[in-house]
Structure formats: structure tokens, C-alpha cells
Design a protein around this motif. Structure first.
Motif, PDB file in Angstrom:
ATOM      1  N   PRO A  74       0.820  -1.213   0.000  1.00 33.18           N
ATOM      2  CA  PRO A  74       0.000   0.000   0.000  1.00 33.18           C
ATOM      3  C   PRO A  74       0.850   1.259   0.000  1.00 33.18           C
ATOM      4  O   PRO A  74       1.865   1.349   0.708  1.00 33.18           O
ATOM      5  CB  PRO A  74      -0.815  -0.123   1.291  1.00 33.18           C
ATOM      6  N   ALA A  75       0.433   2.230  -0.792  1.00 34.23           N
ATOM      7  CA  ALA A  75       1.119   3.522  -0.841  1.00 34.23           C
ATOM      8  C   ALA A  75       0.074   4.619  -0.961  1.00 34.23           C
ATOM      9  O   ALA A  75      -0.966   4.436  -1.604  1.00 34.23           O
ATOM     10  CB  ALA A  75       2.074   3.579  -2.032  1.00 34.23           C
ATOM     11  N   VAL A  76       0.334   5.745  -0.325  1.00 34.55           N
ATOM     12  CA  VAL A  76      -0.567   6.889  -0.465  1.00 34.55           C
ATOM     13  C   VAL A  76      -0.049   7.801  -1.564  1.00 34.55           C
ATOM     14  O   VAL A  76       1.151   7.851  -1.841  1.00 34.55           O
ATOM     15  CB  VAL A  76      -0.699   7.681   0.854  1.00 34.55           C
ATOM     16  N   GLY A 131       5.875  17.910  -6.758  1.00 34.75           N
ATOM     17  CA  GLY A 131       7.299  17.649  -6.636  1.00 34.75           C
ATOM     18  C   GLY A 131       7.807  16.885  -7.845  1.00 34.75           C
ATOM     19  O   GLY A 131       7.023  16.358  -8.645  1.00 34.75           O
ATOM     20  N   ARG A 132       9.135  16.818  -7.979  1.00 33.91           N
ATOM     21  CA  ARG A 132       9.723  16.073  -9.082  1.00 33.91           C
ATOM     22  C   ARG A 132      10.963  15.316  -8.609  1.00 33.91           C
ATOM     23  O   ARG A 132      11.684  15.758  -7.706  1.00 33.91           O
ATOM     24  CB  ARG A 132      10.085  16.966 -10.266  1.00 33.91           C
ATOM     25  N   ALA A 174       3.822  11.191  -3.063  1.00 32.46           N
ATOM     26  CA  ALA A 174       3.444   9.797  -2.820  1.00 32.46           C
ATOM     27  C   ALA A 174       4.494   9.123  -1.956  1.00 32.46           C
ATOM     28  O   ALA A 174       5.648   9.559  -1.883  1.00 32.46           O
ATOM     29  CB  ALA A 174       3.287   9.039  -4.141  1.00 32.46           C
ATOM     30  N   GLY A 175       4.072   8.026  -1.293  1.00 30.01           N
ATOM     31  CA  GLY A 175       5.016   7.259  -0.493  1.00 30.01           C
ATOM     32  C   GLY A 175       4.361   6.029   0.093  1.00 30.01           C
ATOM     33  O   GLY A 175       3.127   5.944   0.197  1.00 30.01           O
ATOM     34  N   GLU A 215       4.694  11.532   4.907  1.00 31.30           N
ATOM     35  CA  GLU A 215       5.358  11.578   3.608  1.00 31.30           C
ATOM     36  C   GLU A 215       5.456  13.008   3.079  1.00 31.30           C
ATOM     37  O   GLU A 215       6.493  13.409   2.537  1.00 31.30           O
ATOM     38  CB  GLU A 215       4.624  10.687   2.606  1.00 31.30           C
ATOM     39  N   VAL A 216       4.394  13.778   3.223  1.00 31.03           N
ATOM     40  CA  VAL A 216       4.421  15.158   2.732  1.00 31.03           C
ATOM     41  C   VAL A 216       5.457  15.967   3.507  1.00 31.03           C
ATOM     42  O   VAL A 216       6.231  16.743   2.924  1.00 31.03           O
ATOM     43  CB  VAL A 216       3.022  15.794   2.837  1.00 31.03           C
ATOM     44  N   LEU A 217       5.505  15.773   4.835  1.00 28.54           N
ATOM     45  CA  LEU A 217       6.479  16.501   5.643  1.00 28.54           C
ATOM     46  C   LEU A 217       7.901  16.071   5.309  1.00 28.54           C
ATOM     47  O   LEU A 217       8.798  16.915   5.165  1.00 28.54           O
ATOM     48  CB  LEU A 217       6.192  16.271   7.127  1.00 28.54           C
TER      49      LEU A 217
END
Length: 318
Positions: A172-174, A187-188, A201-202, A217-219
Motif C-alpha cells: 500500500p502507498a498513499v 514535486g519532481r 506519494a510514499g 510523507e508530505v512533511l
């Protein structure tokens, strides 16, 4: 709002199609060798080479012969994997092409199939490819190192030494469209084509809720603090075996600061995102050098971006 062709069967939460799959997985038949054998002769067989490419005709269309034209039927290690039943009750199997005398003029990779093939065929290919990847990497037991043999139509492995059971794995990944109320965070990665940007994503870590994964993940990747988030949609992403769980999040208007995971991250206005969407599918040619290039339409990341644009437009219209 429509999700389009949905090559990997992603659907928005609550949509009527959310509980429908390309195939009836027919778990009840996996332990019934007689039923699988009866299906085999008229079943369609998706043939994969050792790189995970599907055999296709000269025009790149799926070439899935009937079982009666293939030398190997359902059975143990190396033989056909039962994928399921189509809407007409016909069986679908997957088989390593090297086990047959059957050949075809072309090989098609999964990303190309997702963009070009009908959604049903692309989804069946994705299922077959994910299973092939699992089988190729689980030939030996992770508990004792013994040899693993397959049963239940190719969906279960059992160690011949210690008896441990093994099953196909999905990670699973968000994946999240983050907004500060006016802008979208993108992001890139350095390996991507020039100017390609996507949402964040992560992978989910042990002991986390999905919402905690979104915030972490965002942080970690951008330094932006998420205030709240909610689930929108999911998409299997068989490269090789992830399940992408799509979210929308509201965040503080922090200045993005990237770590070693991203090359760059930035806030983009709705006008910039709308212009990027209008560029369509971009292959790197005729680069105008202006503005971000977005994820391809086969991915849930592009869907999340367009979902944010539509929701943002609706909010400003009220």
C-alpha cells in the motif's frame, strides 16, 4: 466527474463501478482442478515473456490464444495461472511464453498497454504481470529457504520443507494532492523527464494509519505540514505490485524544502496547473521550456490533479 478509461481500474470513492473488476477472480475455482481443466480449452491465455511483456500482433494488439492452442494447461510450478472469468463465463489464464511453442510478432510492455489497450485487457495484463513478478521472486521460502511449490491455480505457495504458506503481495502507498487553499503542491524526482512534476506519494510504514502516512510523507519530502486529509480513490499500480490510495489534503502554506527523495517541490497556482493540463500528453518533443509537465493520463496522480482543479473551480464558482 468521470475517471476516463481507467486502464488499471481506479475509481473514485462511492462510484457505482467501485465494486466491479475486469474479471471475476473466482476464488471458488482455484481449488478445483477439474473445473480449471474444463475451462482451459476455450479459455483465453495471456502469454508473458521473461521481461513481463505480453505477446501481441503486428499492430500491438493483445494476442491471447485459446488454451487448446497452447501446450501447457493449469497445474503446478511453471504452468498456467488462473486469472478469473469474464462477463460471459469464459476463463482467462496467464502463462510464461517460453513454455509454449506459440509466438507472436510483437511484445508490449504494461505501460504501453495501459495507454493503448482497452481497459479490460490492460487490467487483465496488470493482474497477470503482478502475479508473474511475485512468482519469480518467491521460489524459495523466506522462513527456512526451502523450495516453494504453487497451488490454488497459482495463487498460493507452500514450502516443501517447513509447510509455510505464501501469498501474492501488494504494497500500500498513499498519493496525495496537497493544497494550501489556493495552490497545489507538486514535486519532481531527478530521474523524471525535464519539468515533469507530480503529486506527493510514499509507501505506508508498519503501524501507521493511511492519514498518518499522508502527513509523514508530505512533511518528509517537502517540509509542508498537513492539517487534514480525506480519501478519494485507489488504483492498482503493478510496477511491480503497489496499490495507490489517493487522498486530498489541506496543508499550511509552508515554503517547500526538499530532502534527498525529491529534486524539487513547489506550489503552483490554479492557472499554472490548468495550463499544464492543457498541454496534454507530452513526450519530450517540442519543449517550450515553460511551466510544469504533469503525469501521464494512465496514472491516478494525473486524476488527482484534475480532481483538484475541478473542485477548486467549483469552490470559486459558489
Amino acid at each position: 466527474m468521470s475517471t476516463g478509461a481507467a486502464p488499471f481500474a481506479f475509481v473514485e470513492a462511492g462510484a457505482d463501478a467501485a465494486c466491479r473488476a475486469a474479471l471475476d477472480r473466482a476464488d471458488r475455482l482455484r481449488d478445483d482442478p477439474a473445473a480449471l481443466t474444463a475451462l482451459w480449452l476455450q479459455a483465453r491465455v495471456l502469454l508473458l515473456d521473461d521481461k513481463g511483456h505480453a505477446l501481441a500482433d503486428a499492430d500491438g494488439n493483445l494476442r491471447a490464444p485459446h488454451g487448446q492452442d497452447i501446450s501447457e494447461g493449469p497445474g503446478g510450478v511453471g504452468a498456467a495461472v488462473f486469472l478469473g472469468l469474464d462477463a460471459h463465463g469464459g476463463g482467462w489464464f496467464a502463462l510464461e511464453a517460453a513454455l509454449t511453442a506459440f509466438d507472436a510478432p510483437r511484445r508490449v510492455d504494461l505501460r504501453s498497454a495501459a495507454a493503448l489497450w482497452p481497459a479490460f485487457e490492460a487490467s487483465v495484463f496488470a493482474q497477470a504481470r503482478a502475479l508473474q513478478h511475485w512468482r519469480s521472486r518467491h521460489r524459495f521460502c523466506g522462513v527456512c529457504g526451502g523450495e516453494v511449490t504453487l497451488s490454488r491455480g497459482g495463487w498460493q505457495g507452500r514450502c516443501q520443507r517447513c509447510g509455510a504458506e505464501h501469498y501474492p503481495r501488494t504494497d500500500p502507498a498513499v498519493i496525495v494532492a496537497v493544497s494550501d487553499g489556493e495552490r497545489l503542491l507538486l514535486g519532481r524526482q531527478s530521474a523524471w523527464p525535464a519539468r515533469r512534476y507530480s503529486v506527493i506519494a510514499g509507501f505506508v510504514e508498519p503501524g501507521e494509519t493511511l492519514e498518518q502516512t499522508v502527513a509523514r510523507e508530505v512533511l518528509e519530502e517537502t517540509g509542508v505540514r498537513v492539517r487534514r486529509c480525506h480519501y478519494l480513490a485507489s488504483q492498482p499500480w503493478p510496477f511491480p505490485g503497489a496499490l495507490m490510495l489517493g487522498f486530498a489534503a489541506q496543508a499550511e502554506p509552508d515554503v517547500p524544502q526538499v530532502s534527498d527523495e525529491l529534486e524539487a517541490a513547489a506550489w503552483f497556482t490554479r492557472e499554472e496547473v490548468r495550463a499544464a493540463c492543457a498541454r496534454g500528453e507530452w513526450d519530450g518533443a517540442d519543449d517550450d521550456g515553460e511551466g510544469p509537465v504533469l503525469s501521464p493520463s494512465i496514472s491516478i496522480s494525473r486524476w488527482l490533479i484534475e480532481h483538484w482543479l475541478a473542485a477548486d473551480a467549483d469552490r470559486h464558482a459558489r
